[in-house]
Design a protein around this motif. Structure first.
Motif, PDB file in Angstrom:
ATOM      1  N   TYR A 156     -34.966  41.610 -72.531  1.00 27.16           N
ATOM      2  CA  TYR A 156     -35.909  40.842 -73.360  1.00 27.16           C
ATOM      3  C   TYR A 156     -35.584  41.028 -74.841  1.00 27.16           C
ATOM      4  O   TYR A 156     -35.571  40.067 -75.618  1.00 27.16           O
ATOM      5  CB  TYR A 156     -37.341  41.283 -73.078  1.00 27.16           C
ATOM      6  N   GLU A 157     -35.304  42.275 -75.258  1.00 33.29           N
ATOM      7  CA  GLU A 157     -35.029  42.538 -76.669  1.00 33.29           C
ATOM      8  C   GLU A 157     -33.801  41.773 -77.149  1.00 33.29           C
ATOM      9  O   GLU A 157     -33.776  41.264 -78.271  1.00 33.29           O
ATOM     10  CB  GLU A 157     -34.834  44.040 -76.883  1.00 33.29           C
ATOM     11  N   VAL A 158     -32.771  41.690 -76.299  1.00 37.99           N
ATOM     12  CA  VAL A 158     -31.561  40.953 -76.673  1.00 37.99           C
ATOM     13  C   VAL A 158     -31.867  39.469 -76.826  1.00 37.99           C
ATOM     14  O   VAL A 158     -31.442  38.824 -77.801  1.00 37.99           O
ATOM     15  CB  VAL A 158     -30.450  41.186 -75.622  1.00 37.99           C
ATOM     16  N   ARG A 159     -32.604  38.910 -75.867  1.00 34.98           N
ATOM     17  CA  ARG A 159     -32.946  37.484 -75.962  1.00 34.98           C
ATOM     18  C   ARG A 159     -33.809  37.212 -77.184  1.00 34.98           C
ATOM     19  O   ARG A 159     -33.643  36.202 -77.880  1.00 34.98           O
ATOM     20  CB  ARG A 159     -33.662  37.034 -74.689  1.00 34.98           C
ATOM     21  N   ASP A 160     -34.760  38.112 -77.462  1.00 33.80           N
ATOM     22  CA  ASP A 160     -35.630  37.937 -78.619  1.00 33.80           C
ATOM     23  C   ASP A 160     -34.828  38.038 -79.910  1.00 33.80           C
ATOM     24  O   ASP A 160     -35.057  37.264 -80.854  1.00 33.80           O
ATOM     25  CB  ASP A 160     -36.736  39.000 -78.579  1.00 33.80           C
ATOM     26  N   ASP A 347     -45.592  51.506 -69.618  1.00 34.71           N
ATOM     27  CA  ASP A 347     -44.622  51.322 -68.536  1.00 34.71           C
ATOM     28  C   ASP A 347     -44.104  49.890 -68.441  1.00 34.71           C
ATOM     29  O   ASP A 347     -43.078  49.645 -67.811  1.00 34.71           O
ATOM     30  CB  ASP A 347     -45.250  51.699 -67.184  1.00 34.71           C
ATOM     31  N   PHE A 348     -44.823  48.944 -69.075  1.00 36.60           N
ATOM     32  CA  PHE A 348     -44.473  47.533 -68.879  1.00 36.60           C
ATOM     33  C   PHE A 348     -44.058  46.834 -70.174  1.00 36.60           C
ATOM     34  O   PHE A 348     -44.004  45.609 -70.223  1.00 36.60           O
ATOM     35  CB  PHE A 348     -45.658  46.790 -68.244  1.00 36.60           C
ATOM     36  N   VAL A 349     -43.755  47.609 -71.218  1.00 32.74           N
ATOM     37  CA  VAL A 349     -43.293  46.994 -72.465  1.00 32.74           C
ATOM     38  C   VAL A 349     -41.971  46.279 -72.200  1.00 32.74           C
ATOM     39  O   VAL A 349     -41.016  46.854 -71.676  1.00 32.74           O
ATOM     40  CB  VAL A 349     -43.126  48.045 -73.574  1.00 32.74           C
ATOM     41  N   GLY A 350     -41.914  44.997 -72.542  1.00 38.26           N
ATOM     42  CA  GLY A 350     -40.737  44.172 -72.272  1.00 38.26           C
ATOM     43  C   GLY A 350     -40.698  43.643 -70.861  1.00 38.26           C
ATOM     44  O   GLY A 350     -39.804  42.883 -70.497  1.00 38.26           O
ATOM     45  N   ARG A 436     -43.023  44.596 -62.693  1.00 36.64           N
ATOM     46  CA  ARG A 436     -43.536  43.900 -63.866  1.00 36.64           C
ATOM     47  C   ARG A 436     -45.045  44.070 -63.903  1.00 36.64           C
ATOM     48  O   ARG A 436     -45.662  44.548 -62.949  1.00 36.64           O
ATOM     49  CB  ARG A 436     -43.190  42.406 -63.782  1.00 36.64           C
ATOM     50  N   LEU A 437     -45.643  43.655 -65.010  1.00 39.04           N
ATOM     51  CA  LEU A 437     -47.098  43.668 -65.116  1.00 39.04           C
ATOM     52  C   LEU A 437     -47.691  42.676 -64.114  1.00 39.04           C
ATOM     53  O   LEU A 437     -47.236  41.533 -64.010  1.00 39.04           O
ATOM     54  CB  LEU A 437     -47.512  43.269 -66.537  1.00 39.04           C
ATOM     55  N   GLU A 438     -48.703  43.122 -63.390  1.00 42.18           N
ATOM     56  CA  GLU A 438     -49.344  42.254 -62.393  1.00 42.18           C
ATOM     57  C   GLU A 438     -50.856  42.163 -62.562  1.00 42.18           C
ATOM     58  O   GLU A 438     -51.456  41.136 -62.264  1.00 42.18           O
ATOM     59  CB  GLU A 438     -49.019  42.756 -60.979  1.00 42.18           C
ATOM     60  N   ARG A 439     -51.478  43.248 -63.061  1.00 47.48           N
ATOM     61  CA  ARG A 439     -52.934  43.253 -63.190  1.00 47.48           C
ATOM     62  C   ARG A 439     -53.346  43.957 -64.473  1.00 47.48           C
ATOM     63  O   ARG A 439     -52.696  44.915 -64.909  1.00 47.48           O
ATOM     64  CB  ARG A 439     -53.581  43.969 -61.990  1.00 47.48           C
ATOM     65  N   LEU A 440     -54.429  43.462 -65.054  1.00 48.35           N
ATOM     66  CA  LEU A 440     -55.022  44.077 -66.243  1.00 48.35           C
ATOM     67  C   LEU A 440     -56.491  44.364 -65.982  1.00 48.35           C
ATOM     68  O   LEU A 440     -57.188  43.547 -65.377  1.00 48.35           O
ATOM     69  CB  LEU A 440     -54.916  43.144 -67.448  1.00 48.35           C
TER      70      LEU A 440
END
Length: 548
Positions: A156-160, A347-350, A436-440
């Protein structure tokens, strides 16, 4: 080659002829004027121009047309001529539609009827659009190919990074046939894998390596300048423009991308001189070109990690060990978003959790539940932008309302956007998922609620990131740089100051080192005030140099 085209479309023959007449009077020598009386007829003309290889500079469309209105026409015309400047011709009663079109088709300008006299109301608009069109690089650069895992933070960081520097690239999943083939050819390297148009491969490249590949300047041309500007956000770019335009040999060092946090904004609508609004990227690009035109040197993907005073010189040490010196320094390094202290979020940054707007992710949010945490303008701008893609955008705000922290115009936009829900008095307390993030889960004094959400964008205040200045300049308890009158509060004078003078308004505890924009203690945290700080700092640099 044939002349570039200015195309006008209006279903009223009289108005259509009048627009074409005024265009011919001023632009016929350099441009070909094409007139159409319906959106369909105009699209047919554009298709023919595209087949012949002719270019189109400006599209001027009336809003109220039957079958296909002006916004619909411009949206379809973008596919044929993406670089053409888009102008909507509208009556005063339709200005709301024109403003909405800014987001739909990235409208460049809207023009009210009647436009007489054209010398005052019409030609200045078209002149500005043609100037912008001529300055746009319309050649298709060779694209990079980026191969990686969808839920990898570094991918993600590279694409950003590439997106913020407007470097074209093709994103390939590691499971795609082409992506798997490139991975095998490179010997199954660590991802992300970046493949250049010439076939060169970079495995898990650093930002500096990416900057080199896409041609960003990162090496100073000399060792000594009149002025070093640390940071390329609005205040840094403002300082670069004013410093270079007034004859100071100026260098800007930016560790990420020019524009800073403001450069990530999907739409800035309250900046003076842009009644139609402007994206952060557009504003940053215009400022970059302006600074470049005046001769400022812009070093990107470079990081200043230390400052020291050596006699009358101020020396900046870069992360790669390079040193550059100057008569004066302006600290304009801005701020970064504060980390969200909630279980599982780190744990889910990016991988579903993003700090800032993360505009590259917006299209992937289609028909998804999205959460935005924060109640300031940056959060509101992101929510409105994401709502164009997402099923629902949940704005989660700790306060009991948005009025204290968000501009009124944004609150109105949010209220008028049906798929935005505002949750006041609540905080995010947990994030869960597998890859990946699934629930908040967010909480309030009366209970908790969990939603299925794959996307969380965080805008919860800012931190200055000034630890690298520890021991050099004075900072307040939160890390912001203290300047001017605040330094001498209580009759205290910074060590080393000449007795003959007091610190200037934006000057730090080190003579010749100034602070501008968000990094400065008690600054307003607005784009306009940051630019003003940059200009004021340059004026004070001149005064300092005269007395040095």
């Amino acid at each position: 080659m044939s002349k570039p085209v200015l195309l006008t479309v209006d279903d009223d023959p009289g108005v259509s002829r009048a627009v074409a007449r005024d265009l011919r009077r001023r632009y016929a020598e350099s441009y070909r004027i094409v007139r159409a009386e319906s959106g369909r007829q105009a699209l047919e003309a554009l298709s023919e121009l595209r087949l012949r290889g002719d270019d189109t500079a400006v599209l001027l469309a009336d809003h109220r047309m039957p079958e296909m209105n002006g916004v619909e026409f411009l949206e379809r015309a973008m596919d044929l001529f993406p670089y053409a400047r888009r102008v909507l011709l509208t009556a005063y009663a339709d200005t709301d539609a024109a403003i909405r079109a800014i987001n739909v088709v990235d409208l460049d300008h809207y023009l009210l009827k009647p436009w007489n006299p054209p010398e005052e109301k019409f030609y200045p608009v078209i002149d500005a659009q043609l100037d912008a069109w001529r300055r746009t690089d319309r050649s298709r650069p060779a694209e990079l190919r980026v191969v990686g895992h969808r839920w990898s933070a570094r991918c993600y960081e590279v694409r950003d990074f590439l997106a913020r520097h407007q470097a074209p690239y093709t994103w390939l999943m590691d499971t795609d046939p082409e992506g798997a083939e490139l991975i095998a050819a490179a010997g199954s390297p660590e991802l992300p894998l970046v493949v250049t148009a010439g076939g060169e491969t970079l495995c898990a490249p650093s930002d500096a390596e990416l900057a080199s590949v896409i041609g960003l300047p990162s090496t100073p041309s000399t060792g000594f300048y009149d002025l070093i500007v640390v940071g390329g956000g609005p205040s840094g770019l403002g300082a670069a423009v004013y410093g270079a335009s007034e004859g100071l040999k100026t260098v800007v060092v930016e560790r990420r991308a020019l524009g800073g946090q403001a450069g990530q904004s999907s739409r800035i609508e309250n900046y003076l001189g842009f009644p139609d609004g402007v994206t952060g990227q557009q504003l940053a690009d215009r400022a970059r070109r302006q600074a470049d035109r005046f001769g400022a040197e812009l070093l990107q993907a470079g990081e200043v990690v230390g400052l020291e005073a050596r006699g009358t010189a101020r020396v900046a040490r870069l992360a790669d060990g390079t040193e550059i010196a100057a008569h004066a320094v302006i600290l304009a390094s801005g701020v970064s978003y504060r980390r969200l202290n909630a279980e599982g979020v780190d744990d889910f940054v990016g991988r579903g959790v993003y700090y800032g707007a993360a505009l590259t992710e917006a299209p992937s949010c289609a028909e998804e539940e999205v959460a935005v945490v924060g109640g300031a303008n940056s959060a509101g701008q992101a929510a409105v932008h994401l709502a164009k893609y997402a099923k629902t955008v949940h704005i989660i705000v700790r306060a009991d309302g948005l009025e204290k922290s968000m501009s009124h115009y944004l609150i109105e936009q949010i209220e008028q956007t049906p798929n935005i829900e505002v949750h006041t008095g609540k905080t995010v307390c947990a994030a869960e998922g597998a890859d990946r993030l699934e629930r908040l889960t967010f909480a309030w004094p009366g209970g908790k609620k969990t939603i299925d959400a794959h996307w969380l964008f965080v805008f919860i205040g800012a931190e200055p990131g000034t630890d690298w200045l520890d021991g050099f300049v004075e900072r307040d308890a939160r890390g912001y740089v203290v300047t001017g009158p605040d330094l001498v509060a209580g009759g205290r004078r910074p060590a080393g100051w000449p007795l003959a003078r007091q610190p200037y308004h934006l000057e730090t505890s080190v003579p010749g080192v100034f602070a501008a924009g968000d990094v400065r203690s008690e600054s307003m945290k607005r784009v306009a005030s940051a630019v003003g700080d940059g200009a004021m700092a340059v004026a004070l640099v001149h005064r300092y140099l005269e007395q040095a």
